[in-house]
Design a protein around this motif. Structure first.
Motif, PDB file in Angstrom:
ATOM      1  N   TYR A  69     -34.139  20.115 118.970  1.00  0.00           N
ATOM      2  CA  TYR A  69     -33.360  20.980 118.074  1.00  0.00           C
ATOM      3  C   TYR A  69     -32.205  21.798 118.522  1.00  0.00           C
ATOM      4  O   TYR A  69     -32.432  22.125 119.663  1.00  0.00           O
ATOM      5  N   ARG A  70     -31.347  21.954 117.690  1.00  0.00           N
ATOM      6  CA  ARG A  70     -29.851  22.480 118.370  1.00  0.00           C
ATOM      7  C   ARG A  70     -30.153  23.942 118.536  1.00  0.00           C
ATOM      8  O   ARG A  70     -30.752  24.660 117.959  1.00  0.00           O
ATOM      9  N   SER A  71     -29.305  24.157 119.591  1.00  0.00           N
ATOM     10  CA  SER A  71     -29.352  25.804 119.983  1.00  0.00           C
ATOM     11  C   SER A  71     -28.010  26.241 120.567  1.00  0.00           C
ATOM     12  O   SER A  71     -27.253  24.963 120.771  1.00  0.00           O
ATOM     13  N   ALA A  72     -27.537  27.192 120.181  1.00  0.00           N
ATOM     14  CA  ALA A  72     -26.071  27.454 120.499  1.00  0.00           C
ATOM     15  C   ALA A  72     -25.724  27.226 121.898  1.00  0.00           C
ATOM     16  O   ALA A  72     -24.686  27.122 122.338  1.00  0.00           O
ATOM     17  N   LYS A  73     -26.713  27.817 122.763  1.00  0.00           N
ATOM     18  CA  LYS A  73     -26.452  27.779 124.189  1.00  0.00           C
ATOM     19  C   LYS A  73     -27.633  27.089 124.900  1.00  0.00           C
ATOM     20  O   LYS A  73     -28.946  27.140 124.020  1.00  0.00           O
ATOM     21  N   ILE A  74     -27.436  26.730 126.149  1.00  0.00           N
ATOM     22  CA  ILE A  74     -28.719  26.116 126.859  1.00  0.00           C
ATOM     23  C   ILE A  74     -29.058  27.096 128.145  1.00  0.00           C
ATOM     24  O   ILE A  74     -28.185  27.247 129.002  1.00  0.00           O
ATOM     25  N   PHE A  75     -30.230  27.762 128.009  1.00  0.00           N
ATOM     26  CA  PHE A  75     -31.067  28.182 129.414  1.00  0.00           C
ATOM     27  C   PHE A  75     -32.090  27.331 129.554  1.00  0.00           C
ATOM     28  O   PHE A  75     -33.221  27.549 129.078  1.00  0.00           O
ATOM     29  N   LYS A  76     -31.976  26.297 130.652  1.00  0.00           N
ATOM     30  CA  LYS A  76     -33.116  25.343 130.854  1.00  0.00           C
ATOM     31  C   LYS A  76     -34.308  25.770 131.733  1.00  0.00           C
ATOM     32  O   LYS A  76     -35.487  25.349 131.533  1.00  0.00           O
ATOM     33  N   ILE A  77     -33.979  26.941 132.345  1.00  0.00           N
ATOM     34  CA  ILE A  77     -35.482  27.505 133.304  1.00  0.00           C
ATOM     35  C   ILE A  77     -36.166  27.991 132.007  1.00  0.00           C
ATOM     36  O   ILE A  77     -36.043  28.836 131.593  1.00  0.00           O
ATOM     37  N   GLY A  78     -37.429  27.382 132.541  1.00  0.00           N
ATOM     38  CA  GLY A  78     -38.597  27.892 131.731  1.00  0.00           C
ATOM     39  C   GLY A  78     -38.726  27.288 130.237  1.00  0.00           C
ATOM     40  O   GLY A  78     -39.768  27.307 129.477  1.00  0.00           O
ATOM     41  N   THR A  79     -37.902  26.157 129.879  1.00  0.00           N
ATOM     42  CA  THR A  79     -38.289  25.618 128.504  1.00  0.00           C
ATOM     43  C   THR A  79     -39.296  24.799 128.361  1.00  0.00           C
ATOM     44  O   THR A  79     -40.170  24.729 127.461  1.00  0.00           O
ATOM     45  N   GLY A  80     -40.009  24.364 129.687  1.00  0.00           N
ATOM     46  CA  GLY A  80     -41.088  23.511 129.528  1.00  0.00           C
ATOM     47  C   GLY A  80     -42.333  24.450 129.414  1.00  0.00           C
ATOM     48  O   GLY A  80     -43.321  23.940 128.832  1.00  0.00           O
ATOM     49  N   ASP A  81     -42.211  25.800 130.077  1.00  0.00           N
ATOM     50  CA  ASP A  81     -43.186  26.786 129.835  1.00  0.00           C
ATOM     51  C   ASP A  81     -43.485  26.965 128.327  1.00  0.00           C
ATOM     52  O   ASP A  81     -44.640  27.235 128.030  1.00  0.00           O
ATOM     53  N   VAL A  82     -42.495  27.395 127.651  1.00  0.00           N
ATOM     54  CA  VAL A  82     -42.304  27.660 126.339  1.00  0.00           C
ATOM     55  C   VAL A  82     -42.844  26.416 125.479  1.00  0.00           C
ATOM     56  O   VAL A  82     -43.793  26.974 124.735  1.00  0.00           O
ATOM     57  N   PHE A  83     -42.532  25.253 125.841  1.00  0.00           N
ATOM     58  CA  PHE A  83     -43.024  24.105 124.915  1.00  0.00           C
ATOM     59  C   PHE A  83     -44.581  24.107 124.949  1.00  0.00           C
ATOM     60  O   PHE A  83     -45.382  24.002 124.119  1.00  0.00           O
TER      61      PHE A  83
END
Length: 376
Positions: free
Chosen positions: A202-216
């Protein structure tokens, strides 16, 4: 829901990031508004008072056991591999943490392991090289979901074919559900008796990749293990949550924000040209690093150090503005489409109407990759 996972200090050079997070704390934070009764289990040398206060404000119960060392993850940018201090082989191991609950999320940890028992358990091993098998430490689950990326599944299953490896694990009762995260390609959900289900990003205005897997993993665990959604629905909620997190990485996820997320269509492999000045070692490094990150996301990349060599109109291009004149940028904007990385904060690049402008390296990489199919 019980969350067992690490608490570590995280540093990033660009954009600046310095905080105490880690997989366990971040997942607990992310789902704290979605679920009441979150309990975080972890190791820590001595939890900072502001971290304890933060968890109290979120309503998260906090159980920790002492470890002997502080552990730090340091990133140059959010798409780079972290430098870990102490190095993983030098981290002293602690006794297992025991966790019992109806719904449990277990992460792999550097300094120890969580021995969990639950009705529905989600396991994210957090190790692409040597993921610990779920049951090797005595963990049990009536129903088990594995959440991992492609490299982790290949290592965990011992099979380079993702689909075959997933179905062999399911057939051997090694899991009931397997969710494979695929970066900008979304995710695949495997379950017995079903064809793989595709989940979009899903689209986001900006990308902060650190921790995305944790949130998922955290949001998937809430919906699948606690709320009893189907694995496909839970994975879709988790993907939506990642887009929300990228915009506001220190805020818990609100249910209402998941409803307005916009999916992106499946992406084809595209060629992206990385254009910039290569007359200093720093500029050459940036070009090479950008191309490396684009390839890592599944696209092709070609470096062009002479902007005047870009002759074909409408190409997908990432322009590194550092070292290029305004006149050169105007030339590129007329002949190409894509994204301009402008970290210097030049006056508004109004002459570059055909391209997007970003001041963040990782966001620029993602934007050009996600838009490549309609640019080429």
């Amino acid at each position: 829901m019980h969350v067992a996972g690490g608490i570590y200090r995280e540093l990033c050079e660009t954009p600046r990031w310095d905080g105490v997070w880690g997989s366990g704390l971040r997942a607990a934070m992310a789902v704290s508004r979605l679920s009441s009764g979150i309990t975080l289990h972890c190791y820590d040398r001595q939890p900072p008072l502001d971290t304890v206060a933060f968890l109290e404000r979120l309503g998260v119960a906090f159980h920790w056991r002492p470890r002997m060392q502080d552990i730090v993850f340091a990133y140059f940018h959010p798409l780079s591999d972290p430098f870990i201090e102490p190095r993983p082989g030098a981290i002293k191991q602690c006794q297992p943490i025991d966790v019992d609950g109806r719904s449990v999320l277990r992460f792999g940890m550097l300094e120890g392991t969580a021995r969990v028992r639950g009705d529905r358990v989600v396991y994210d091993p957090q190790s692409p090289r040597s993921p610990e098998p779920f049951s090797v430490n005595g963990s049990t689950a009536r129903e088990l979901a594995l959440v991992m990326n492609r490299e982790e599944l290949q290592a965990y299953s011992g099979n380079d074919d993702v689909g075959d490896g997933a179905y062999r694990l399911l057939a051997s009762k090694g899991a009931d559900v397997i969710v494979v995260k695929q970066g900008i390609q979304g995710a695949l959900v495997f379950a017995n008796g079903m064809s793989p289900s595709e989940v979009p990003i899903y689209r986001s205005a900006k990308i902060f990749k650190i921790g995305t897997g944790d949130v998922f993993s955290g949001v998937f665990a809430h919906y699948w293990a606690s709320a009893w959604y189907s694995p496909q629905e839970a994975a879709d909620k988790a993907s939506r949550a990642v887009s929300v997190y990228c915009d506001k990485p220190t805020d818990p996820i609100d249910e209402s924000t998941l409803l307005v997320a916009h999916p992106l269509a499946n992406l084809r492999h595209e060629m992206i040209e990385v254009v910039g000045a290569g007359n200093t070692i720093g500029r050459r490094y940036t070009l090479q690093e950008a191309a490396f990150c684009i390839r890592k996301l599944g696209m092709e990349a070609r470096i062009v150090e002479d902007p005047m060599m870009i002759g074909e109109t409408g190409k997908a291009v990432l322009v590194i503005a550092d070292g290029l004149s305004d006149e050169t940028l105007l030339h590129l904007a007329k002949r190409t489409s894509g994204v301009i990385l402008d970290e210097e904060g030049r006056p508004p690049l109004s002459f570059c109407a055909g391209a997007g402008v970003s001041n963040d390296f990782a966001s620029a990489i993602y934007q050009v990759c996600l838009n490549a199919p309609k640019l080429n």
